[in-house]
Scaffold this motif. Sequence first.
Motif, mmCIF file in Angstrom:
data_model
loop_
_atom_site.group_PDB
_atom_site.id
_atom_site.type_symbol
_atom_site.label_atom_id
_atom_site.label_comp_id
_atom_site.label_asym_id
_atom_site.label_seq_id
_atom_site.Cartn_x
_atom_site.Cartn_y
_atom_site.Cartn_z
ATOM 1 N N LEU A 88 12.882 -33.223 26.502
ATOM 2 C CA LEU A 88 13.629 -33.844 25.400
ATOM 3 C C LEU A 88 15.024 -34.277 25.844
ATOM 4 C CD1 LEU A 88 12.664 -31.531 22.386
ATOM 5 C CD2 LEU A 88 11.764 -33.783 22.975
ATOM 6 N N GLU A 89 15.633 -33.517 26.746
ATOM 7 C CA GLU A 89 16.983 -33.868 27.205
ATOM 8 C C GLU A 89 17.009 -35.201 27.947
ATOM 9 O OE1 GLU A 89 18.204 -30.476 29.417
ATOM 10 O OE2 GLU A 89 18.644 -29.275 27.635
ATOM 11 N N PRO A 93 21.162 -38.282 24.431
ATOM 12 C CA PRO A 93 22.385 -37.748 25.041
ATOM 13 C C PRO A 93 22.743 -36.356 24.534
ATOM 14 C CG PRO A 93 22.903 -39.416 23.396
ATOM 15 C CD PRO A 93 21.424 -39.429 23.557
ATOM 16 N N ALA A 94 22.234 -35.965 23.370
ATOM 17 C CA ALA A 94 22.535 -34.646 22.811
ATOM 18 C C ALA A 94 21.278 -34.057 22.188
ATOM 19 C CB ALA A 94 23.642 -34.743 21.764
ATOM 20 N N VAL A 95 20.989 -32.813 22.520
ATOM 21 C CA VAL A 95 19.818 -32.106 21.985
ATOM 22 C C VAL A 95 20.267 -30.767 21.428
ATOM 23 C CG1 VAL A 95 17.596 -31.052 22.552
ATOM 24 C CG2 VAL A 95 18.260 -33.204 23.637
ATOM 25 N N GLU A 96 19.894 -30.491 20.198
ATOM 26 C CA GLU A 96 20.201 -29.196 19.582
ATOM 27 C C GLU A 96 18.923 -28.390 19.502
ATOM 28 O OE1 GLU A 96 21.945 -29.369 15.679
ATOM 29 O OE2 GLU A 96 21.266 -27.341 15.200
ATOM 30 N N CYS A 97 18.844 -27.322 20.289
ATOM 31 C CA CYS A 97 17.655 -26.457 20.280
ATOM 32 C C CYS A 97 17.719 -25.587 19.032
ATOM 33 C CB CYS A 97 17.627 -25.595 21.545
ATOM 34 S SG CYS A 97 16.180 -24.548 21.647
ATOM 35 N N LEU A 231 25.075 -31.982 7.654
ATOM 36 C CA LEU A 231 24.910 -30.876 8.600
ATOM 37 C C LEU A 231 25.284 -31.357 9.989
ATOM 38 C CD1 LEU A 231 21.518 -29.493 7.256
ATOM 39 C CD2 LEU A 231 23.795 -28.542 6.896
ATOM 40 N N ALA A 232 26.284 -30.727 10.582
ATOM 41 C CA ALA A 232 26.794 -31.175 11.873
ATOM 42 C C ALA A 232 25.768 -30.933 12.974
ATOM 43 C CB ALA A 232 28.090 -30.452 12.202
ATOM 44 N N PHE A 233 25.845 -31.761 14.003
ATOM 45 C CA PHE A 233 24.977 -31.615 15.164
ATOM 46 C C PHE A 233 25.593 -30.567 16.093
ATOM 47 C CE2 PHE A 233 22.867 -32.709 19.081
ATOM 48 C CZ PHE A 233 21.617 -33.096 18.669
ATOM 49 N N GLU A 234 24.875 -29.478 16.350
ATOM 50 C CA GLU A 234 25.399 -28.384 17.176
ATOM 51 C C GLU A 234 24.753 -28.448 18.550
ATOM 52 O OE1 GLU A 234 24.654 -24.835 15.014
ATOM 53 O OE2 GLU A 234 26.064 -25.329 13.414
ATOM 54 N N GLU A 235 25.472 -29.081 19.479
ATOM 55 C CA GLU A 235 24.919 -29.229 20.823
ATOM 56 C C GLU A 235 24.909 -27.904 21.566
ATOM 57 O OE1 GLU A 235 25.507 -32.266 24.580
ATOM 58 O OE2 GLU A 235 26.741 -32.441 22.818
#
Length: 417
Positions: A88-89, A93-97, A231-235
């Motif tokens: 997925l990465e 550019p940004a992935v939140e698991c 809801l913020a994206f939490e990298e």
Amino acid sequence: MYALVDVNSFYAACETLFRPDLKNRPVIVLSNNDGCVVARNAQAKQAGIARGEPFFKIRQRVERYGVQVFSSNYALYADMSARVMAILEGFAPAVECYSIDEAFLDLSGVADLHALGCEIRRCIKRDTGLTVGVGIAPSKTLAKLANHAAKRWPATGGVVDLSDPVRQRRLLAIMPPEEVWGIGRRLGQRIHTMGITSALALAQSDLWFIRKNFNVVLERTVRELRGESCLAFEEFAPVKQEIISSRSSAERLTEYDPVREAVCAWAARAAEKLRGERQYCRYVATFIKNSPHDRHQAYYSNSAGIRLLTPTQDTRDITAAAIRALDAVWKPGPRYLKVGVMLGDFYSRGVAQLNLFDSYAPRANGEKLMQALDAINRQGRGKIWFAGQGTGERWAMKRAFLSPCYTTRYGDLPVAG
């Protein structure tokens, strides 16, 4: 724009990945100590097996429908999860698991969202053998709902793109409120009593009415259903507030020595997790309890905590404190089922001040020793351990249906016939 990628029936899918003979057969995975059902594939759902059912209650159904049973194999699941996240990465550019089997992707600037969703599905299937659903939407809550639709209706091809407001309203109109992320069955029933019978009706509700009758959390959910990203994206994963290491044992423990060994083992595991988080702790607690369902003795559950003067991540200090806490709550007589260690009051390195009178002051070369210990055990869990943990492992949990660690242990590699 967000995408939520979720592996279908993750635990069961990992188990069937290396067992082609299980294709189209019902499969379930049990919780720690083989207690209850925590995962099942589509065939097991059709056999009427529900999540959370105690295993001893469904044994007859398991035999009748030929259900394949597995104990939880966390080494296998963690490795397959890492492979999916690595793929997925490469797509965003940004992935939140978000959990072991699902992740949010930031798709800002992508032109053809549906094509990208299909490509993600194809690559994960090709490289891991796992099938995923992809939901795409301008907010996380809508992406969750889109993912639910992608997995529920095969005609979608496993990808649902809700970037179009018309498609959003069409899906919301056929979804009950309780299917929305963050709204459970109980809250859904309460919403129904107010005449709101669909996710679309909830999205169109007056915000003042929602805040007055519920809370700001549901108001935020309503805004998200309208396509407003709240809801913020939490990298980066938030720092943990506590670490608990515990399991139920396969057999009841009545003597002090095996309980002490279990405490040493869970303290070592908790300390290893703490170092993985790059944190230091100042609070160590131990808890013990027998089964509340045991009809032959009174229920006993107790815990005690030790507050250290200087934060530590050294297994030796944490184990010593955990044993002192055990001695404070130990009581002969009960047949103990569960033992565990909890760490809390975390500090980053260099934040806390050393104390002149601390009996657990940092030891010379302690950090290097722990680094060496962790490096050895990363090559295979349990390669090196403290003597206090013992060798008998009477406290180990029951895993009667454990599958091989196909991807993390050379001896368990599948052999082609």
